[in-house]
Design a protein around this motif. Structure first.
Motif, PDB file in Angstrom:
ATOM      1  N   VAL A  84     -24.344  31.855  68.492  1.00 19.78           N
ATOM      2  CA  VAL A  84     -25.089  31.472  67.287  1.00 19.78           C
ATOM      3  C   VAL A  84     -24.737  32.373  66.113  1.00 19.78           C
ATOM      4  O   VAL A  84     -24.716  31.932  64.959  1.00 19.78           O
ATOM      5  N   ASP A  85     -24.431  33.638  66.390  1.00 18.42           N
ATOM      6  CA  ASP A  85     -24.036  34.555  65.321  1.00 18.42           C
ATOM      7  C   ASP A  85     -22.648  34.198  64.795  1.00 18.42           C
ATOM      8  O   ASP A  85     -22.404  34.208  63.579  1.00 18.42           O
ATOM      9  N   ALA A  86     -21.734  33.887  65.718  1.00 14.53           N
ATOM     10  CA  ALA A  86     -20.383  33.503  65.309  1.00 14.53           C
ATOM     11  C   ALA A  86     -20.410  32.180  64.546  1.00 14.53           C
ATOM     12  O   ALA A  86     -19.704  32.010  63.547  1.00 14.53           O
ATOM     13  N   ALA A  87     -21.248  31.239  64.995  1.00 13.32           N
ATOM     14  CA  ALA A  87     -21.367  29.960  64.295  1.00 13.32           C
ATOM     15  C   ALA A  87     -21.991  30.138  62.915  1.00 13.32           C
ATOM     16  O   ALA A  87     -21.581  29.501  61.944  1.00 13.32           O
ATOM     17  N   ARG A  88     -22.973  31.009  62.835  1.00 16.10           N
ATOM     18  CA  ARG A  88     -23.604  31.313  61.542  1.00 16.10           C
ATOM     19  C   ARG A  88     -22.573  31.838  60.549  1.00 16.10           C
ATOM     20  O   ARG A  88     -22.530  31.413  59.389  1.00 16.10           O
ATOM     21  N   ASP A  89     -21.714  32.747  61.009  1.00 12.41           N
ATOM     22  CA  ASP A  89     -20.701  33.308  60.122  1.00 12.41           C
ATOM     23  C   ASP A  89     -19.670  32.261  59.712  1.00 12.41           C
ATOM     24  O   ASP A  89     -19.169  32.274  58.587  1.00 12.41           O
ATOM     25  N   ALA A  90     -19.365  31.338  60.637  1.00 12.01           N
ATOM     26  CA  ALA A  90     -18.434  30.251  60.308  1.00 12.01           C
ATOM     27  C   ALA A  90     -19.011  29.370  59.207  1.00 12.01           C
ATOM     28  O   ALA A  90     -18.300  28.954  58.284  1.00 12.01           O
TER      29      ALA A  90
END
Length: 254
Positions: A84-90
């Protein structure tokens, strides 16, 4: 809508089915995506790029090296991070204006129902049968549409459940029973671009539902065979004895 937004979404605004009114609906919309793996990593960037105003992302997993073969929203720098953190940054790289809320946890059914009532559309990008059934029941309880996707080996599936439409079937009407399995990627494998094909289709159907255009595959299971390139359709109806949606059908009767 300011000048920058008019330019950003100009290709949408040229479509008479979308136009300014449709783009403004997207800007006001809130979407819950359950699962930020292969399907979610494909769907979320398109939802953000298309102008969805608020994205809620749920996944309890972390990025692993084996994910990078198909989860193209992530890179080696994301290894070990919550998805979810990586997706948020994307999403932030695409459009920092998108509002984000993340849930690095496996949501139980009560939580899913509560969250479903606060959003406009749900995306089922999960990879397990119990979560799909729980999300289906949450959509029914909250009367929110859910776009369901699945991808394994070379085979993809897509369907839409929309409890707002009387007499339409739910996920459990088609996939009933207490147990089922689409097969785990770690066991059976998945062809890399397949999750992109199905995830992008999920985003497309969600955008259509928000804007209110086109026909959603409700009561239709759409299957894609990546080896043959063929799309097939299976129609199905509501099960009058369905344990998930039949109680709501009775409540709707005068």
């Amino acid at each position: 809508m300011n000048d920058d937004q008019l330019l950003r979404y100009s290709r949408h605004l040229l479509l008479k089915e979308v136009d300014l009114a449709g783009q403004e609906r997207l800007a006001r919309a809130r979407v819950l995506v359950v699962g930020c793996g292969g399907l979610g990593a494909a769907a979320v960037p398109y939802l953000a790029a298309a102008g969805v105003g608020e994205l809620w992302l749920a996944d309890d997993d972390a990025v692993e090296l084996s994910n990078l073969q198909r989860q193209v929203a992530y890179g080696e720098a994301d290894l070990g991070r919550p998805k979810v953190d990586a997706a948020r940054d994307a999403v932030r790289r695409i459009d920092p204006a998108v509002k984000l809320r993340t849930f690095a946890e496996r949501l139980d059914e009560a939580r899913l129902v509560a969250l479903a009532r606060e959003v406009d559309v749900l995306l089922d990008c999960s990879d397990n049968y119990p979560t799909r059934q729980a999300l289906n029941r949450a959509a029914l309880a909250a009367r929110r549409p859910v776009v369901v996707g699945a991808a394994v080996r070379f085979d993809g599936q897509l369907l839409v459940v929309d409890p707002r439409r009387a007499g339409t079937p739910c996920y459990h009407c088609l996939f009933g029973g207490s147990e089922a399995s689409d097969g785990a990627c770690a066991t059976f494998g998945v062809f890399s671009p397949l999750v992109g094909v199905i995830g992008a289709q999920q985003a497309l159907e969600a955008l259509k539902l928000i804007i209110g255009i086109g026909d959603a595959p409700i009561g239709r299971l759409i299957s894609y065979d990546a080896l043959s390139g063929a799309w097939r359709e299976l129609g199905f109806g509501r099960d009058p004895e369905c344990a998930s949606c039949a109680p709501y059908a009775r409540m709707d009767q005068p």
